[in-house]
Design a protein around this motif. Sequence first.
Motif, PDB file in Angstrom:
ATOM      1  N   ALA A 186     -24.695  -1.817 -20.563  1.00  0.00           N
ATOM      2  CA  ALA A 186     -25.961  -1.378 -19.983  1.00  0.00           C
ATOM      3  C   ALA A 186     -26.666  -2.490 -19.206  1.00  0.00           C
ATOM      4  CB  ALA A 186     -26.883  -0.840 -21.075  1.00  0.00           C
ATOM      5  N   GLU A 187     -26.217  -3.732 -19.399  1.00  0.00           N
ATOM      6  CA  GLU A 187     -26.824  -4.870 -18.704  1.00  0.00           C
ATOM      7  C   GLU A 187     -26.044  -5.268 -17.453  1.00  0.00           C
ATOM      8  OE1 GLU A 187     -28.833  -7.489 -22.190  1.00  0.00           O
ATOM      9  OE2 GLU A 187     -26.640  -7.286 -22.327  1.00  0.00           O
ATOM     10  N   ALA A 223     -25.483  -8.965 -12.239  1.00  0.00           N
ATOM     11  CA  ALA A 223     -24.408  -9.356 -13.149  1.00  0.00           C
ATOM     12  C   ALA A 223     -23.039  -9.145 -12.510  1.00  0.00           C
ATOM     13  CB  ALA A 223     -24.518  -8.549 -14.450  1.00  0.00           C
ATOM     14  N   ILE A 224     -22.903  -8.080 -11.741  1.00  0.00           N
ATOM     15  CA  ILE A 224     -21.639  -7.815 -11.056  1.00  0.00           C
ATOM     16  C   ILE A 224     -21.339  -8.918 -10.053  1.00  0.00           C
ATOM     17  CG2 ILE A 224     -20.525  -6.265  -9.410  1.00  0.00           C
ATOM     18  CD1 ILE A 224     -21.864  -3.942 -10.923  1.00  0.00           C
ATOM     19  N   ASP A 225     -22.357  -9.379  -9.339  1.00  0.00           N
ATOM     20  CA  ASP A 225     -22.166 -10.496  -8.404  1.00  0.00           C
ATOM     21  C   ASP A 225     -21.720 -11.752  -9.150  1.00  0.00           C
ATOM     22  OD1 ASP A 225     -22.813  -8.997  -6.198  1.00  0.00           O
ATOM     23  OD2 ASP A 225     -24.922  -9.599  -6.169  1.00  0.00           O
ATOM     24  N   GLN A 226     -22.289 -11.984 -10.327  1.00  0.00           N
ATOM     25  CA  GLN A 226     -21.901 -13.153 -11.117  1.00  0.00           C
ATOM     26  C   GLN A 226     -20.449 -13.039 -11.570  1.00  0.00           C
ATOM     27  OE1 GLN A 226     -24.708 -13.804 -14.327  1.00  0.00           O
ATOM     28  NE2 GLN A 226     -26.462 -13.433 -12.974  1.00  0.00           N
ATOM     29  N   PHE A 227     -20.038 -11.842 -11.953  1.00  0.00           N
ATOM     30  CA  PHE A 227     -18.641 -11.650 -12.367  1.00  0.00           C
ATOM     31  C   PHE A 227     -17.687 -11.945 -11.211  1.00  0.00           C
ATOM     32  CE2 PHE A 227     -15.049  -8.638 -12.173  1.00  0.00           C
ATOM     33  CZ  PHE A 227     -14.255  -9.202 -13.169  1.00  0.00           C
ATOM     34  N   VAL A 259     -13.956   0.493 -10.154  1.00  0.00           N
ATOM     35  CA  VAL A 259     -14.414   0.207 -11.520  1.00  0.00           C
ATOM     36  C   VAL A 259     -15.893   0.539 -11.654  1.00  0.00           C
ATOM     37  CG1 VAL A 259     -14.722  -1.598 -13.256  1.00  0.00           C
ATOM     38  CG2 VAL A 259     -12.680  -1.598 -11.799  1.00  0.00           C
ATOM     39  N   VAL A 260     -16.684   0.064 -10.706  1.00  0.00           N
ATOM     40  CA  VAL A 260     -18.131   0.268 -10.767  1.00  0.00           C
ATOM     41  C   VAL A 260     -18.489   1.749 -10.636  1.00  0.00           C
ATOM     42  CG1 VAL A 260     -20.309  -0.244  -9.599  1.00  0.00           C
ATOM     43  CG2 VAL A 260     -18.605  -2.052  -9.911  1.00  0.00           C
ATOM     44  N   VAL A 261     -17.833   2.426  -9.681  1.00  0.00           N
ATOM     45  CA  VAL A 261     -18.117   3.858  -9.483  1.00  0.00           C
ATOM     46  C   VAL A 261     -17.802   4.645 -10.747  1.00  0.00           C
ATOM     47  CG1 VAL A 261     -17.406   5.920  -8.221  1.00  0.00           C
ATOM     48  CG2 VAL A 261     -17.844   3.802  -6.983  1.00  0.00           C
ATOM     49  N   PHE A 262     -16.660   4.349 -11.374  1.00  0.00           N
ATOM     50  CA  PHE A 262     -16.288   5.070 -12.592  1.00  0.00           C
ATOM     51  C   PHE A 262     -17.283   4.798 -13.715  1.00  0.00           C
ATOM     52  CE2 PHE A 262     -14.275   4.680 -16.783  1.00  0.00           C
ATOM     53  CZ  PHE A 262     -14.004   6.018 -17.025  1.00  0.00           C
ATOM     54  N   LEU A 263     -17.595   3.546 -13.957  1.00  0.00           N
ATOM     55  CA  LEU A 263     -18.497   3.207 -15.061  1.00  0.00           C
ATOM     56  C   LEU A 263     -19.885   3.800 -14.848  1.00  0.00           C
ATOM     57  CD1 LEU A 263     -17.457  -0.507 -15.735  1.00  0.00           C
ATOM     58  CD2 LEU A 263     -16.983   1.505 -17.157  1.00  0.00           C
ATOM     59  N   ARG A 264     -20.321   3.878 -13.596  1.00  0.00           N
ATOM     60  CA  ARG A 264     -21.606   4.523 -13.336  1.00  0.00           C
ATOM     61  C   ARG A 264     -21.519   6.031 -13.544  1.00  0.00           C
ATOM     62  NH1 ARG A 264     -22.964   0.752  -8.157  1.00  0.00           N
ATOM     63  NH2 ARG A 264     -24.154  -0.848  -9.269  1.00  0.00           N
ATOM     64  N   SER A 265     -20.368   6.618 -13.197  1.00  0.00           N
ATOM     65  CA  SER A 265     -20.225   8.070 -13.319  1.00  0.00           C
ATOM     66  C   SER A 265     -20.261   8.526 -14.777  1.00  0.00           C
ATOM     67  CB  SER A 265     -18.919   8.532 -12.660  1.00  0.00           C
ATOM     68  OG  SER A 265     -17.791   8.111 -13.418  1.00  0.00           O
ATOM     69  N   GLN A 275     -27.195   2.867 -12.940  1.00  0.00           N
ATOM     70  CA  GLN A 275     -26.998   3.431 -11.611  1.00  0.00           C
ATOM     71  C   GLN A 275     -27.546   2.482 -10.557  1.00  0.00           C
ATOM     72  OE1 GLN A 275     -25.368   6.284 -10.850  1.00  0.00           O
ATOM     73  NE2 GLN A 275     -24.901   6.495 -13.031  1.00  0.00           N
ATOM     74  N   LEU A 276     -27.010   2.598  -9.329  1.00  0.00           N
ATOM     75  CA  LEU A 276     -27.458   1.755  -8.226  1.00  0.00           C
ATOM     76  C   LEU A 276     -28.687   2.412  -7.602  1.00  0.00           C
ATOM     77  CD1 LEU A 276     -26.948  -0.735  -6.497  1.00  0.00           C
ATOM     78  CD2 LEU A 276     -25.532   0.666  -5.001  1.00  0.00           C
ATOM     79  N   THR A 277     -29.835   2.067  -8.108  1.00  0.00           N
ATOM     80  CA  THR A 277     -31.092   2.580  -7.574  1.00  0.00           C
ATOM     81  C   THR A 277     -32.051   1.426  -7.403  1.00  0.00           C
ATOM     82  OG1 THR A 277     -31.931   3.006  -9.807  1.00  0.00           O
ATOM     83  CG2 THR A 277     -30.829   4.833  -8.692  1.00  0.00           C
ATOM     84  N   ARG A 278     -33.127   1.682  -6.676  1.00  0.00           N
ATOM     85  CA  ARG A 278     -34.152   0.653  -6.496  1.00  0.00           C
ATOM     86  C   ARG A 278     -34.732   0.324  -7.869  1.00  0.00           C
ATOM     87  NH1 ARG A 278     -38.612   1.801  -2.178  1.00  0.00           N
ATOM     88  NH2 ARG A 278     -37.138   0.732  -0.824  1.00  0.00           N
TER      89      ARG A 278
END
Length: 412
Positions: free
Chosen positions: A56-57, A62-66, A86-92, A98-101
């Motif tokens: 959830a974090e 964090a993704i940029d750091q990875f 990977v990101v699309v699946f984990l968000r789904s 989610q990628l929101t403001r």
Amino acid sequence: MAGVMQIPVSGALKEWSAGFVDYLAAAGYAPTSIGLRVALFAHLGRWCDAEALLPAELDAGAIDQFLAARKKSHIDLASRGSLAPVVVFLRSVGAIPQLTRQQDIPVGAVDALLDRWGAFLLSERALVVSTVKYYRVLAAPFVVSRLRGQALDWEAVDAEAVARFVAATIPQLPVGTAKLTITALRSLLRFLFSIGVVSNRLDAVVPGRAGYRDAGLPRGLTAEQVALMLAATGRDSLVRRRDRAVLVLLSRLGLRAVDVAGLELDDLDWRTGTIRVRGKGGQIDLMPLPADVGQALAEHLSDGRPSTAVGRSVFLRCRAPFTGLRVAGIQGIVGQAGRRVGLGAVGAHRLRHTIATATINAGASLEEVGQLLRHRGLASTMIYAKVDLVRLGSIVRPWPGSGPADAAAGVS
């Protein structure tokens, strides 16, 4: 998928690993590609454990750091695009945010004003979303220039301030971009006056940008160059048959790249020999399907479609996920064909210029060329009068002293 499942996924993301494999398989990824992405999935899980992060974090930061950490130890699959499945699946599945403001970050004064202006353009001026987004990009530097700390200062905005901003920014822009920037700036200033932010109408003081419509010449190709591009593309593979069909559509029907990208299977009527084209601004036209165009499309479509294809686009990506090609993909096909025969990166629109130029030099009228290109008005077609060599040749005057006709006309 037995070999894939042997890749150990432990820690924070373990419970979603099987679902990720199924997700990739359903999207059409080959077993080898699935294995590579599951390994990437596992690496992300190990990194979360090492950083003591819960799924959830895993926000954008964090993704940029990875990715930064992965680039230190891996040379493959270390970009945003590689991590996207990977990101699309984990968000789904709701595993990561989610990628929101971000709601905890207040909207800045610049964004707040641009949002309000954009809503006005959509509701009161009936502009389309894409135009509003572009206007925002063009006008944003002016709004930013009024930022003082965390607030916008409009008190000192007068005709001189507007003219000074225009003089400092517009000359560095291409003519087309400069004209649109001026249009967007005038619209913004009218809006600011209408809501009482500025006390005077300042849109009238924005100076224009010199530049004339259709000042250049259409840059078409020769028939020989088009033939070379088609011949070099060939028919010896599924991808090449797809690319050849794209080139034939562009060069024979004069379609735009966006028209080709928007073609769907239901747009092809083989019984009546017609093709339905969705053009700019929602325009829909029914065009004849010439035999050679139909043959190129049939050769492409006879290869079949992946069972995991998404949607009904005529032209699909050649790698999973099998979604429809976008405009950039169509342009890339044309550019690659041009480079293959030594013409450089040919733009898709040059094939449109090519058929228009050839048609008008074969004796067609401007009205007929406009119908072929599906122009809404003759003004858009007038540029091709400059390449109408037959008609231009009939009105050209001889150079003084160049022949007997000059003597008969009294030219000395």
